[in-house]
Design an enzyme around this catalytic site. Structure first.
Site, PDB file in Angstrom:
ATOM      1  N   LYS A   1     -31.676 -25.709 -37.483  1.00 62.92           N
ATOM      2  CA  LYS A   1     -31.414 -24.267 -37.660  1.00 62.92           C
ATOM      3  C   LYS A   1     -30.446 -23.791 -36.588  1.00 62.92           C
ATOM      4  CE  LYS A   1     -33.716 -19.712 -37.367  1.00 62.92           C
ATOM      5  NZ  LYS A   1     -34.989 -18.964 -37.354  1.00 62.92           N
TER       6      LYS A   1
ATOM      7  N   ASP B   1     -30.555 -14.041 -33.422  1.00 62.52           N
ATOM      8  CA  ASP B   1     -31.361 -13.461 -34.496  1.00 62.52           C
ATOM      9  C   ASP B   1     -31.814 -12.056 -34.120  1.00 62.52           C
ATOM     10  OD1 ASP B   1     -32.948 -12.954 -36.666  1.00 62.52           O
ATOM     11  OD2 ASP B   1     -34.502 -14.438 -36.179  1.00 62.52           O
TER      12      ASP B   1
ATOM     13  N   LYS C   1     -35.515  -6.629 -35.385  1.00 68.08           N
ATOM     14  CA  LYS C   1     -36.674  -6.969 -34.563  1.00 68.08           C
ATOM     15  C   LYS C   1     -36.996  -5.807 -33.624  1.00 68.08           C
ATOM     16  CE  LYS C   1     -36.202 -12.005 -34.484  1.00 68.08           C
ATOM     17  NZ  LYS C   1     -37.500 -12.342 -35.078  1.00 68.08           N
TER      18      LYS C   1
ATOM     19  N   ASP D   1     -32.235 -19.170 -30.924  1.00 64.50           N
ATOM     20  CA  ASP D   1     -32.643 -19.448 -32.298  1.00 64.50           C
ATOM     21  C   ASP D   1     -31.814 -20.571 -32.935  1.00 64.50           C
ATOM     22  OD1 ASP D   1     -34.605 -18.846 -34.156  1.00 64.50           O
ATOM     23  OD2 ASP D   1     -33.421 -17.300 -35.178  1.00 64.50           O
TER      24      ASP D   1
ATOM     25  N   ARG E   1     -34.997 -19.927 -42.900  1.00 69.90           N
ATOM     26  CA  ARG E   1     -35.315 -20.753 -44.070  1.00 69.90           C
ATOM     27  C   ARG E   1     -34.216 -20.662 -45.124  1.00 69.90           C
ATOM     28  NH1 ARG E   1     -40.852 -17.596 -44.861  1.00 69.90           N
ATOM     29  NH2 ARG E   1     -40.511 -17.380 -42.622  1.00 69.90           N
TER      30      ARG E   1
HETATM   31  N1  BES Z   1     -36.402 -16.849 -35.231  1.00 73.69           N
HETATM   32  C1  BES Z   1     -37.567 -16.222 -35.756  1.00 73.69           C
HETATM   33  C2  BES Z   1     -38.843 -16.961 -35.388  1.00 73.69           C
HETATM   34  C3  BES Z   1     -39.238 -16.945 -33.938  1.00 73.69           C
HETATM   35  C4  BES Z   1     -40.129 -15.999 -33.468  1.00 73.69           C
HETATM   36  C5  BES Z   1     -38.794 -17.928 -33.082  1.00 73.69           C
HETATM   37  C6  BES Z   1     -40.516 -16.026 -32.144  1.00 73.69           C
HETATM   38  C7  BES Z   1     -39.158 -17.942 -31.760  1.00 73.69           C
HETATM   39  C8  BES Z   1     -40.031 -17.016 -31.287  1.00 73.69           C
HETATM   40  C9  BES Z   1     -37.517 -16.166 -37.284  1.00 73.69           C
HETATM   41  O1  BES Z   1     -36.252 -16.052 -37.840  1.00 73.69           O
HETATM   42  C10 BES Z   1     -38.292 -14.971 -37.701  1.00 73.69           C
HETATM   43  O2  BES Z   1     -37.914 -13.899 -37.357  1.00 73.69           O
HETATM   44  N2  BES Z   1     -39.378 -15.209 -38.420  1.00 73.69           N
HETATM   45  C11 BES Z   1     -40.231 -14.160 -38.872  1.00 73.69           C
HETATM   46  C12 BES Z   1     -40.553 -14.419 -40.312  1.00 73.69           C
HETATM   47  C13 BES Z   1     -41.269 -13.298 -40.989  1.00 73.69           C
HETATM   48  C14 BES Z   1     -40.342 -12.134 -41.225  1.00 73.69           C
HETATM   49  C15 BES Z   1     -41.804 -13.784 -42.300  1.00 73.69           C
HETATM   50  C16 BES Z   1     -41.502 -14.185 -38.035  1.00 73.69           C
HETATM   51  O3  BES Z   1     -42.023 -15.266 -37.770  1.00 73.69           O
HETATM   52  O4  BES Z   1     -41.969 -13.109 -37.640  1.00 73.69           O
HETATM   53 ZN    ZN Z   2     -35.606 -14.042 -38.012  1.00 79.24          ZN
HETATM   54 ZN    ZN Z   3     -34.668 -16.816 -36.656  1.00 78.20          ZN
END
Ligand code: BES
Ligand code: ZN
Ligand code: ZN
Length: 487
Positions: A249, A254, A261, A272, A335
């Protein structure tokens, strides 16, 4: 990146050399050049459970490190890596031009493990410090001489591997204003050239022509174009007919996109692309080692931002493999870019696909920084191998269930699949989403927890410790060794 220390093997120690002596018992090797009273003192300290003893003589320093009686066996190596980290400042203040690390014949892995821990601890990311005194706070390049340690091949592997980790730490630690997707691709191209693997970089036009709808959707809110990097290590003497494809990835930042966020959840999101870094690090290591296996690395990369024509919640996008995805949340972007890469992997008819990603907060909440979450539908033997390698390099894996029922959570009423499930089992539903795009056996590794650290975890230095590169490299080495045996 500061210079890595030089490493050599020696077969003799002279009495005036500073030495790190690794020993198993409360006893000292005969060759150790200390006075009787110094020896007595050292043994007393070791018996009182100190992990190390430092003896300052007139023109040398002797460090005596005890091998702890830990179980299982692989933990002994980890204790030595940690002790190396604990000793790093003392060693640096010794300001040695050369330093001997001497082993113990009953535990041949000791020198390798200690040296690995030390090299990984000497890294520092200080290129943006403008005052000389602030630079190189931990970096320190003595010449390291190994006595009763690893053989030539193992030593080279160690140096290439730690060099790869240093290199990818820089990539992870670079903030997005210094490393966007095109410059990440350029870094990958350069390291491919230097270490011997092939790199093809697909630009936005090529990505559009291929209709990689996931990568293009995530990129729409950005001012920088996306890239899709194809890394290939294909030695003439490859023992596998079908390659292993690694997918990383590469979200260089992000923000969450329009589902921005909140609060400080954006902290660390320059990391990320740690999955992409892990893949790059493994490719660099195996190419340098000349491993006789055909391996392909795929790195889709972009930032995820809410600008301009950013993709929105509720959109339906058509992916590279023609499947449609309902966007339930623009923060579930990883994803989407991985899915395109995983379907693209079919082109290589792989034996196995392994993707590595900082994919879900859910994996980080479940395992913290200690475990890499793994799941998938590949042959059990590959999971066992991965677990074993994880223990050896101490990037341990913990498996999550991957039952069909979890796939039902990402059903969509209006498209083939949705990019989010509910609140439950978030790490697993993300994996199930990826599985929908995999036409070949898949192992998915979520490094959201250990991929980016708020503080040093011993030699796993903050912010980007380089997680996953050592695991993948070791896995491929073991995979190659298995094939060598068969042939
Ligand atoms: N890059 C994040 C996941 C992440 C979170 C990595 C904390 C490292 C530390 C990913 O793209 C993301 O934001 N995932 C979301 C998915 C959700 C919206 C279904 C998450 O895990 O909150
Ligand atoms: Zn994300
Ligand atoms: Zn991400």
């Amino acid at each position: 990146m500061p210079n890595l220390p030089r490493l050599h093997r020696i077969s003799q120690i002279t009495p005036d050399q500073s030495v790190i002596c690794i020993t198993g018992e409360n006893s000292l090797p005969g060759w150790l050049n200390l006075s009787e009273s110094e020896k007595e003192y050292a043994i007393k300290q070791l018996q009182s459970d100190e992990e190390y003893v430092v003896i300052n003589s007139y023109f040398k320093v002797t460090y005596i490190v005890k091998i702890k009686d830990s179980h299982p066996e692989y933990r002994k190596k980890e204790e030595l890596r940690k002790t190396a980290f604990n000793l790093r400042k003392t060693i640096k203040s010794g300001n040695h031009g050369t330093l001997v690390i001497a082993g113990h014949k009953d535990f041949p892995g000791a020198v390798s493990a200690f040296t690995e821990g030390l090299l990984l601890s000497f890294y520092s990311f200080d290129k943006y410090k403008t005052e000389a005194g602030e630079k190189d706070k931990t970096a320190y390049p003595p010449e390291i001489l190994l006595y009763e340690g690893p053989g030539d091949e193992e030593l080279k592997w160690l140096l290439d591997l730690t060099g790869s980790v240093w290199f990818i730490r820089d990539l992870i630690n670079e903030p997005v204003n210094h490393l966007n997707a095109p410059s990440l691709a350029e870094e990958i191209r350069k390291t491919g050239e230097e270490s011997g693997f092939k790199v093809e970089i697909l630009n936005k036009g090529r990505i559009e022509a291929l209709k990689m709808g996931g990568l293009l959707a995530v990129n729409r809110g950005s001012v920088d174009p996306p890239v899709f990097c194809i890394l290939e290590w294909k030695p003439e003497k490859a023992l596998n007919r079908k390659p292993v494809v690694l997918v990383g990835k590469g979200i260089v930042y992000d923000t969450g996109g329009l589902n921005l966020k909140p609060g400080d959840y954006m902290e660390n999101m320059k990391g990320d692309m740690a999955g992409a870094a892990a893949v790059t690090g493994a490719m660099r290591t195996i190419a340098k080692a000349g491993l006789p296996v055909h391996v392909v690395g795929l790195v889709p990369a972009t930032d995820n931002r809410p600008g301009g024509n950013a993709y929105t919640q509720g959109e339906i996008i058509t992916m590279y493999n023609k499947m449609t995805v309902e966007v339930g949340n623009t923060d579930a972007e990883g994803r989407l870019i991985l899915a395109d890469a995983i379907s693209y992997a079919s082109k290589f008819k792989p034996e196995l696909i392994i993707d590595v990603a900082t994919l879900t907060g859910s994996a980080a909440m479940t395992f913290g920084i200690q475990a890499l979450a793994v799941m998938g539908n590949a042959d059990r033997k590959y999971f066992r191998m991965l677990e074993e390698c994880g223990n050896e390099v101490y990037e341990r894996t913990a498996e999550l269930p991957f039952w069909d029922e979890y796939g039902e959570l990402i059903k969509s009423d209006i498209a083939d699949v949705r990019n989010i499930g509910g609140r439950e089992a978030g790490a697993i539903t993300a994996g199930k989403f990826l599985e929908r795009f995999a036409e070949y056996p898949l192992i998915h590794i979520d490094i959201a927890g250990p991929g980016m650290l708020k503080k040093d975890d011993y030699y796993r230095l903050k912010e980007g410790p380089g997680t996953g590169a050592r695991l993948l490299s070791e896995f491929l080495r073991k995979y190659a060794a298995g094939l060598t045996k068969k042939n």
